[in-house]
Design an enzyme around this catalytic site. Structure first.
Site, mmCIF file in Angstrom:
data_model
loop_
_atom_site.group_PDB
_atom_site.id
_atom_site.type_symbol
_atom_site.label_atom_id
_atom_site.label_comp_id
_atom_site.label_asym_id
_atom_site.label_seq_id
_atom_site.Cartn_x
_atom_site.Cartn_y
_atom_site.Cartn_z
ATOM 1 N N GLY A 9 0.749 -1.015 0.027
ATOM 2 C CA GLY A 9 0.014 -0.133 -0.059
ATOM 3 C C GLY A 9 0.796 1.108 0.076
ATOM 4 N N CYS A 10 0.356 2.250 0.569
ATOM 5 C CA CYS A 10 1.196 3.356 0.615
ATOM 6 C C CYS A 10 2.409 3.213 1.404
ATOM 7 C CB CYS A 10 0.441 4.426 1.568
ATOM 8 S SG CYS A 10 1.135 6.168 1.682
ATOM 9 N N PHE A 11 3.692 3.832 0.759
ATOM 10 C CA PHE A 11 5.098 3.463 1.463
ATOM 11 C C PHE A 11 5.154 4.090 2.610
ATOM 12 C CE2 PHE A 11 6.313 6.054 -2.458
ATOM 13 C CZ PHE A 11 5.843 7.294 -1.849
ATOM 14 N N TRP A 12 4.411 5.056 3.103
ATOM 15 C CA TRP A 12 4.648 5.694 4.135
ATOM 16 C C TRP A 12 4.469 4.810 5.331
ATOM 17 C CZ3 TRP A 12 0.876 10.236 2.972
ATOM 18 C CH2 TRP A 12 1.213 11.338 1.854
ATOM 19 N N TYR A 152 -3.124 11.407 7.670
ATOM 20 C CA TYR A 152 -3.099 10.187 7.417
ATOM 21 C C TYR A 152 -2.453 9.542 8.400
ATOM 22 C CZ TYR A 152 -2.114 6.304 3.911
ATOM 23 O OH TYR A 152 -2.205 5.146 3.279
#
Length: 174
Positions: A9-12, A152
């Protein structure tokens, strides 16, 4: 030292957890698996480049076993949803593992088999040879540490950090 390139998913999200993992010396957010020769965040988010958001996690196997790095990966995202992680939808958010050697491919496949019983649905994680790894813009590197109060981070990343602390506290620095 060993480096795994993983997309969940989101790399963060992966970045936030691996940054505080014992034995991890580097986490670099980036893009791979696509056809655009010079991807950037906006082109990747458009879903037209074929790239996945990934992290390159470099770690010392004398401190943390490769299997723990991989089991954490499967605990931190839902590997049973195709091209989706929560509200993030598109091929750029696919569950993916990019190997550099045959031994890595085998480790990745073994991790899928080992983690499959923990999920009610079939794991759909893509296992592919690593093509070119493109480092993401500086803004995305170590994002959670720079912007922990961002929405987020509060809503999406904090629960993943809590899960990591619950199940992997022995492997975390914080």
């Amino acid at each position: 030292m060993r480096t795994f390139v993983l997309g969940g998913g989101c790399f963060w999200c992966l970045d936030a957890v691996y940054q505080i993992t014992k034995g991890v010396s580097s986490v670099v957010s980036g893009y791979t698996g696509g056809h655009d020769r010079d991807p950037d965040y906006y082109s990747v988010c458009s879903g037209t480049t074929g790239h996945a958001e990934v992290v390159a996690v470099t770690f010392d196997e004398d401190v943390i076993p490769a299997e723990v790095i991989l089991d954490m990966f499967f605990a931190l995202h839902d590997p049973t949803t195709l091209n989706r992680q929560g509200y993030d939808v598109g091929t750029q958010y696919r569950s993916s593992m990019f190997y550099q050697t045959t031994d890595e491919k085998i480790l990745f496949e073994e991790a899928i088999d080992r983690n499959q019983p923990l999920w009610g649905h079939r794991i759909v994680t893509e296992v592919s040879r690593l093509p070119v790894f493109h480092v993401a813009e500086d803004f995305h590197q170590n994002y959670y540490a720079k912007y922990p109060e961002q929405g987020y981070c509060q809503v999406i990343i904090n629960p993943k950090l809590a899960k990591a602390r619950k199940y992997y506290s022995a492997w975390l620095n914080a």
